[in-house]
Enzyme design. Sequence first.
Site, mmCIF file in Angstrom:
data_model
loop_
_atom_site.group_PDB
_atom_site.id
_atom_site.type_symbol
_atom_site.label_atom_id
_atom_site.label_comp_id
_atom_site.label_asym_id
_atom_site.label_seq_id
_atom_site.Cartn_x
_atom_site.Cartn_y
_atom_site.Cartn_z
ATOM 1 N N HIS A 63 -38.791 23.241 -20.277
ATOM 2 C CA HIS A 63 -37.861 23.564 -21.353
ATOM 3 C C HIS A 63 -36.743 24.416 -20.762
ATOM 4 C CE1 HIS A 63 -35.964 25.356 -24.717
ATOM 5 N NE2 HIS A 63 -36.537 26.530 -24.547
ATOM 6 N N ASN B 83 -29.406 26.264 -23.930
ATOM 7 C CA ASN B 83 -30.768 26.065 -24.434
ATOM 8 C C ASN B 83 -30.685 25.266 -25.740
ATOM 9 O OD1 ASN B 83 -33.257 26.342 -25.718
ATOM 10 N ND2 ASN B 83 -33.532 28.493 -25.147
ATOM 11 N N CYS C 130 -39.129 25.891 -29.336
ATOM 12 C CA CYS C 130 -38.931 25.424 -27.952
ATOM 13 C C CYS C 130 -40.068 24.529 -27.463
ATOM 14 C CB CYS C 130 -38.784 26.614 -27.016
ATOM 15 S SG CYS C 130 -37.476 27.722 -27.531
#
Length: 333
Positions: free
Chosen positions: A260, A290, A115
């Site tokens: 993020h 995501n 991430c």
Amino acid sequence: MYNSKIAGIGHYVPENVVTNHDLEKMMETNDDWIVERTGIKERRWALPDGDDTPSTMGTKAARMAIENAGLTPEDIDFIVFATLSPDYYFPGPGVMVQEQLGISEIGALDVRNQCSGFIYALSVADQFIKTGMYNNVLVIGSELHSGGLEKTTRGRNVTVIFGDGAGAIVLQKTDQKGVLSTHLHAEGKHAKELALLGPNTKHWVPEIIAENDPDDTSYYPYMNGNFVFKHAVTRFQQVIMEALEANGYAPSDINLMIPHQANLRISQFIQQKMGLGQDQVYNNIMRYGNTTAASIPIAMSEAWQEGKIKENDLICLAAFGSGFTWASALIRW
Ligand code: UT7
């Protein structure tokens, strides 16, 4: 000493939209649970028999970024590709983008920081430019999660969250403003709290096949959700404050924060804790889920297209995820 700036930005997502209601047909889940816990309404999952791979999606995002920068692929000096879902175990997808763009023999580096991968990649590119080594570095974040998710009730706590897509920037040498700082962190003691551990070099594919163990989930992503969540909300705030303090700014100076896209609840928590207004934080997790290393460049590209990033704005990027790793970047646009 040179500076680096974002000269062009682009993104690409697969056409295939998978709504929460589509997931209800695959596993015991429901739209209310997913929206309430994550904010996600739909995500893109590449069709299994389609052409999308992490490298082809990355190349499409890269072409858009190069065009927006007013450049051609021949102007690119170096590629940095961030992903946790490479096309192959090896080689990494950076070299495939180099081939697909038809750029001869420039270097291509792969970054494996999940991430936080895009900010790590941006930081690497920034250093190459600030030392004067390169003029135009292509920085890509691309993920194809859908092929490796367990699409059953057993895998639901992870599977409903992740989506596919790619984003890219051209980072360019400038003697003006640009990337003010990057801050990178890791805490390897939590490596197994968000991870995909098998197959690995000590438990290789033939062994896994021979064992034929229906309870072996090691080749699906594992996430200790609550544990990750608690660390995320703390680390995000720390690393954002680190960026601001290093440059003499306060949260109120941020024009747009692009976190993020891990969970809308995490973004909203940080926004509230840091006293940021709704228009100071950009979120698009509702539409894409995501997308790990791709989430920041996709969000930044959309924010830019929507006119939410303007000349001279102070832009803050921040990420937290598997590793654990976390990172921030402060940019004077
Ligand atoms: O990008 C990298 C960083 N990642 C993150 O930052 C993610 C951090 N973690 C999270 O976002 C959240 O922990 C999740 C969204 C993953 C999970 O939310 P939660 O509020 O922590 O839920 P939970 O895991 O505590 O599960 C609550 C309940 C459980 O049922 P019981 O035991 O209470 O009966 C789960 O079995 O929800 C159940 N559950 C689901 N129900 C419907 C778990 N997944 C689902 C699902 N649909 N998809």
